[in-house]
Design a protein around this motif. Structure first.
Motif, PDB file in Angstrom:
ATOM      1  N   ILE A 129       0.829  -1.205   0.000  1.00 42.45           N
ATOM      2  CA  ILE A 129       0.000   0.000   0.000  1.00 42.45           C
ATOM      3  C   ILE A 129       0.863   1.254   0.000  1.00 42.45           C
ATOM      4  O   ILE A 129       0.586   2.230  -0.717  1.00 42.45           O
ATOM      5  CB  ILE A 129      -0.957  -0.021   1.212  1.00 42.45           C
ATOM      6  CG1 ILE A 129      -2.083  -1.030   0.960  1.00 42.45           C
ATOM      7  CG2 ILE A 129      -1.528   1.360   1.496  1.00 42.45           C
ATOM      8  CD1 ILE A 129      -2.936  -1.304   2.184  1.00 42.45           C
ATOM      9  N   SER A 130       1.927   1.244   0.793  1.00 42.12           N
ATOM     10  CA  SER A 130       2.813   2.413   0.865  1.00 42.12           C
ATOM     11  C   SER A 130       3.444   2.728  -0.489  1.00 42.12           C
ATOM     12  O   SER A 130       3.543   3.894  -0.886  1.00 42.12           O
ATOM     13  CB  SER A 130       3.908   2.178   1.915  1.00 42.12           C
ATOM     14  OG  SER A 130       3.352   2.029   3.207  1.00 42.12           O
ATOM     15  N   VAL A 131       3.863   1.688  -1.200  1.00 43.33           N
ATOM     16  CA  VAL A 131       4.450   1.881  -2.532  1.00 43.33           C
ATOM     17  C   VAL A 131       3.410   2.432  -3.501  1.00 43.33           C
ATOM     18  O   VAL A 131       3.660   3.398  -4.243  1.00 43.33           O
ATOM     19  CB  VAL A 131       5.042   0.561  -3.065  1.00 43.33           C
ATOM     20  CG1 VAL A 131       5.375   0.679  -4.551  1.00 43.33           C
ATOM     21  CG2 VAL A 131       6.291   0.180  -2.281  1.00 43.33           C
ATOM     22  N   LEU A 132       2.225   1.854  -3.505  1.00 41.20           N
ATOM     23  CA  LEU A 132       1.206   2.262  -4.474  1.00 41.20           C
ATOM     24  C   LEU A 132       0.667   3.659  -4.184  1.00 41.20           C
ATOM     25  O   LEU A 132       0.323   4.405  -5.105  1.00 41.20           O
ATOM     26  CB  LEU A 132       0.079   1.239  -4.508  1.00 41.20           C
ATOM     27  CG  LEU A 132       0.481  -0.131  -5.073  1.00 41.20           C
ATOM     28  CD1 LEU A 132      -0.680  -1.099  -5.010  1.00 41.20           C
ATOM     29  CD2 LEU A 132       0.979   0.002  -6.514  1.00 41.20           C
ATOM     30  N   LYS A 133       0.580   4.034  -2.905  1.00 40.09           N
ATOM     31  CA  LYS A 133       0.135   5.393  -2.563  1.00 40.09           C
ATOM     32  C   LYS A 133       1.044   6.446  -3.199  1.00 40.09           C
ATOM     33  O   LYS A 133       0.578   7.509  -3.617  1.00 40.09           O
ATOM     34  CB  LYS A 133       0.123   5.577  -1.041  1.00 40.09           C
ATOM     35  CG  LYS A 133      -1.157   5.141  -0.358  1.00 40.09           C
ATOM     36  CD  LYS A 133      -1.101   5.518   1.112  1.00 40.09           C
ATOM     37  CE  LYS A 133      -2.412   5.250   1.814  1.00 40.09           C
ATOM     38  NZ  LYS A 133      -2.347   5.606   3.245  1.00 40.09           N
ATOM     39  N   ALA A 134       2.334   6.138  -3.258  1.00 40.40           N
ATOM     40  CA  ALA A 134       3.296   7.082  -3.844  1.00 40.40           C
ATOM     41  C   ALA A 134       3.038   7.298  -5.327  1.00 40.40           C
ATOM     42  O   ALA A 134       3.499   8.285  -5.908  1.00 40.40           O
ATOM     43  CB  ALA A 134       4.723   6.583  -3.627  1.00 40.40           C
ATOM     44  N   HIS A 135       2.312   6.361  -5.950  1.00 41.87           N
ATOM     45  CA  HIS A 135       1.963   6.487  -7.369  1.00 41.87           C
ATOM     46  C   HIS A 135       0.521   6.965  -7.555  1.00 41.87           C
ATOM     47  O   HIS A 135      -0.035   6.864  -8.658  1.00 41.87           O
ATOM     48  CB  HIS A 135       2.163   5.150  -8.076  1.00 41.87           C
ATOM     49  CG  HIS A 135       3.610   4.749  -8.188  1.00 41.87           C
ATOM     50  ND1 HIS A 135       4.424   5.206  -9.212  1.00 41.87           N
ATOM     51  CD2 HIS A 135       4.384   3.958  -7.414  1.00 41.87           C
ATOM     52  CE1 HIS A 135       5.629   4.694  -9.054  1.00 41.87           C
ATOM     53  NE2 HIS A 135       5.639   3.945  -7.979  1.00 41.87           N
ATOM     54  N   GLY A 136      -0.091   7.470  -6.492  1.00 40.52           N
ATOM     55  CA  GLY A 136      -1.420   8.054  -6.598  1.00 40.52           C
ATOM     56  C   GLY A 136      -2.560   7.061  -6.564  1.00 40.52           C
ATOM     57  O   GLY A 136      -3.699   7.421  -6.878  1.00 40.52           O
ATOM     58  N   ILE A 137      -2.292   5.792  -6.174  1.00 38.95           N
ATOM     59  CA  ILE A 137      -3.352   4.799  -6.076  1.00 38.95           C
ATOM     60  C   ILE A 137      -4.148   5.050  -4.801  1.00 38.95           C
ATOM     61  O   ILE A 137      -3.583   5.143  -3.709  1.00 38.95           O
ATOM     62  CB  ILE A 137      -2.773   3.366  -6.065  1.00 38.95           C
ATOM     63  CG1 ILE A 137      -1.833   3.137  -7.265  1.00 38.95           C
ATOM     64  CG2 ILE A 137      -3.892   2.331  -6.028  1.00 38.95           C
ATOM     65  CD1 ILE A 137      -2.474   3.208  -8.604  1.00 38.95           C
ATOM     66  N   GLN A 138      -5.467   5.147  -4.912  1.00 41.78           N
ATOM     67  CA  GLN A 138      -6.315   5.410  -3.746  1.00 41.78           C
ATOM     68  C   GLN A 138      -6.496   4.150  -2.902  1.00 41.78           C
ATOM     69  O   GLN A 138      -6.734   3.063  -3.430  1.00 41.78           O
ATOM     70  CB  GLN A 138      -7.678   5.925  -4.186  1.00 41.78           C
ATOM     71  CG  GLN A 138      -7.641   7.274  -4.892  1.00 41.78           C
ATOM     72  CD  GLN A 138      -9.029   7.855  -5.070  1.00 41.78           C
ATOM     73  OE1 GLN A 138      -9.559   8.534  -4.188  1.00 41.78           O
ATOM     74  NE2 GLN A 138      -9.626   7.585  -6.228  1.00 41.78           N
ATOM     75  N   THR A 139      -6.409   4.310  -1.582  1.00 38.98           N
ATOM     76  CA  THR A 139      -6.589   3.205  -0.638  1.00 38.98           C
ATOM     77  C   THR A 139      -7.389   3.709   0.561  1.00 38.98           C
ATOM     78  O   THR A 139      -7.695   4.902   0.666  1.00 38.98           O
ATOM     79  CB  THR A 139      -5.232   2.665  -0.131  1.00 38.98           C
ATOM     80  OG1 THR A 139      -4.627   3.655   0.717  1.00 38.98           O
ATOM     81  CG2 THR A 139      -4.291   2.341  -1.278  1.00 38.98           C
ATOM     82  N   ALA A 140      -7.689   2.801   1.479  1.00 38.61           N
ATOM     83  CA  ALA A 140      -8.307   3.205   2.742  1.00 38.61           C
ATOM     84  C   ALA A 140      -7.297   3.968   3.602  1.00 38.61           C
ATOM     85  O   ALA A 140      -6.085   3.879   3.383  1.00 38.61           O
ATOM     86  CB  ALA A 140      -8.795   1.968   3.488  1.00 38.61           C
ATOM     87  N   LYS A 141      -7.786   4.715   4.587  1.00 42.61           N
ATOM     88  CA  LYS A 141      -6.899   5.257   5.616  1.00 42.61           C
ATOM     89  C   LYS A 141      -6.414   4.082   6.460  1.00 42.61           C
ATOM     90  O   LYS A 141      -7.151   3.115   6.676  1.00 42.61           O
ATOM     91  CB  LYS A 141      -7.643   6.252   6.503  1.00 42.61           C
ATOM     92  CG  LYS A 141      -8.103   7.511   5.786  1.00 42.61           C
ATOM     93  CD  LYS A 141      -8.874   8.411   6.738  1.00 42.61           C
ATOM     94  CE  LYS A 141      -9.380   9.656   6.038  1.00 42.61           C
ATOM     95  NZ  LYS A 141     -10.187  10.506   6.942  1.00 42.61           N
ATOM     96  N   ASN A 142      -5.187   4.161   6.961  1.00 42.41           N
ATOM     97  CA  ASN A 142      -4.688   3.008   7.707  1.00 42.41           C
ATOM     98  C   ASN A 142      -3.742   3.401   8.838  1.00 42.41           C
ATOM     99  O   ASN A 142      -3.179   4.498   8.851  1.00 42.41           O
ATOM    100  CB  ASN A 142      -4.023   2.009   6.763  1.00 42.41           C
ATOM    101  CG  ASN A 142      -3.043   2.670   5.816  1.00 42.41           C
ATOM    102  OD1 ASN A 142      -2.057   3.249   6.251  1.00 42.41           O
ATOM    103  ND2 ASN A 142      -3.316   2.597   4.522  1.00 42.41           N
TER     104      ASN A 142
END
Length: 329
Positions: A122-135
């Motif tokens: 999740i941390s890697v994908l967030k850096a590429h603008g992928i939306q996820t839940a708050k965690n």
């Protein structure tokens, strides 16, 4: 000339029994292909062995992943990896085979370790603008501030074992006072936990595969659980509806398929994979990526392959051929 293939199944985690079922399905379909001589390789904590149709067991030599059967030593041209959990989904088995210069069908060891670790992925994908839940991330032994957790992720929320599959070690928490019990449940599977905000919306699963020289998104599956979420009962005991292809709009279908392919390429995956999303506020939010998905006849990815007109024999054969062709020793 025939290729000699080992179908690796089992593993060391709670998912071993499910993996054995996946492995048997792969074994059955690959054995029907005259291009291959196929063997069941049981990778278990107690021992590694090849099991014959007659039920005989022959110990695998871990020094080179060979097996001696009736005075003949068998070396494998490729391993079809169906191990869910450790060591086949977290990179350990991949690294071992890489060292021995044996191709295998799943992603490489680093990518396996990354996708198996929900928090890191999740941390890697967030850096590429992928939306996820708050965690929130919690390790065993940390001081727990339940109010701070609730302030960040809200209620209800999900408490998940960080490195586990098949919905082992996961709870949906509706009350603050239940968080500590949920953490204890997750810590039975892993010493790392991820706590996520609840995403209200439609849950979908998208298979992405290498077939031939192409990266292809499969038809989407919508998951409708009879339980609070897509838990073990929903996945394996019939407590859910899995609708393939999902009844999404053309725009939604293209959006989530393109996102799944983007993630596949960003993470440098290969083989057969499946990513999960929830359409929250009408936008796909990434949940997790499974780099060694279930492959029983009833599993989601085989359902999607069938909807795409791809037989399981063709799907599994292509995985072997791609692994051998693209192997870099």
């Amino acid at each position: 000339m025939k290729k000699t293939i080992a179908v690796a199944m089992g593993g060391y985690s709670s998912e071993a029994e499910i993996s054995l079922k996946s492995g048997e399905v792969v074994y059955k379909h690959l054995s029907a292909n005259p291009k291959f001589d196929v063997y069941r390789a049981h990778i278990l904590k107690e021992k590694w062995f090849v099991k014959t149709d007659a039920g005989e067991e022959f110990i695998i030599d871990k020094s080179n992943f060979s097996v001696r059967i009736k005075d003949i030593t068998i070396h494998f041209d490729c391993v079809f990896n169906t191990i869910h959990g450790t060591p086949g989904e977290d990179g350990l088995f991949q690294g071992y085979l890489q060292t021995l210069k044996i191709p295998q069908t799943a992603c490489d060891y680093y990518q396996a370790a990354l996708t198996f670790n929900k928090r890191d992925c999740i941390s890697v994908l967030k850096a590429h603008g992928i939306q996820t839940a708050k965690n929130v991330y919690i390790n065993k032994g940390d001081d727990i501030d339940t109010q701070a957790i609730i302030d960040h992720v809200g209620l209800p929320c999900f408490v998940k074992a960080n490195r586990a599959g098949s919905s082992y070690g996961i709870s949906k928490v509706k009350k603050k006072e239940d968080i500590l019990a949920a953490l204890d449940h997750s810590f039975k599977e892993d010493d790392e936990v991820i706590i996520e905000s609840f995403l209200d919306g439609r849950e979908v699963s998208v298979g992405v595969i290498n077939i031939g020289n192409e990266t292809q998104a499969l038809p989407i599956t919508e998951i409708i659980s009879e339980n609070e979420f897509f838990d073990f009962e929903a996945k394996y005991l019939g407590k859910s509806k899995e609708i393939t292809p999902a009844n999404l709009s053309k725009a939604q279908t293209e959006e989530v398929q393109n996102l799944a392919v983007k993630i596949f390429k960003l993470l440098k995956l290969k083989g057969l994979t499946r990513s999960e999303f929830i359409f929250h506020n009408n936008e796909p939010h990434f949940l997790e990526c499974n780099a060694c998905p279930g492959l029983t006849e009833a599993s989601i990815l085989p359902q999607q392959a069938k909807a795409a007109g791809i037989s399981l024999q063709d799907l599994f054969t292509s995985a072997i051929e791609v692994a051998i062709e693209n192997f870099e020793d």
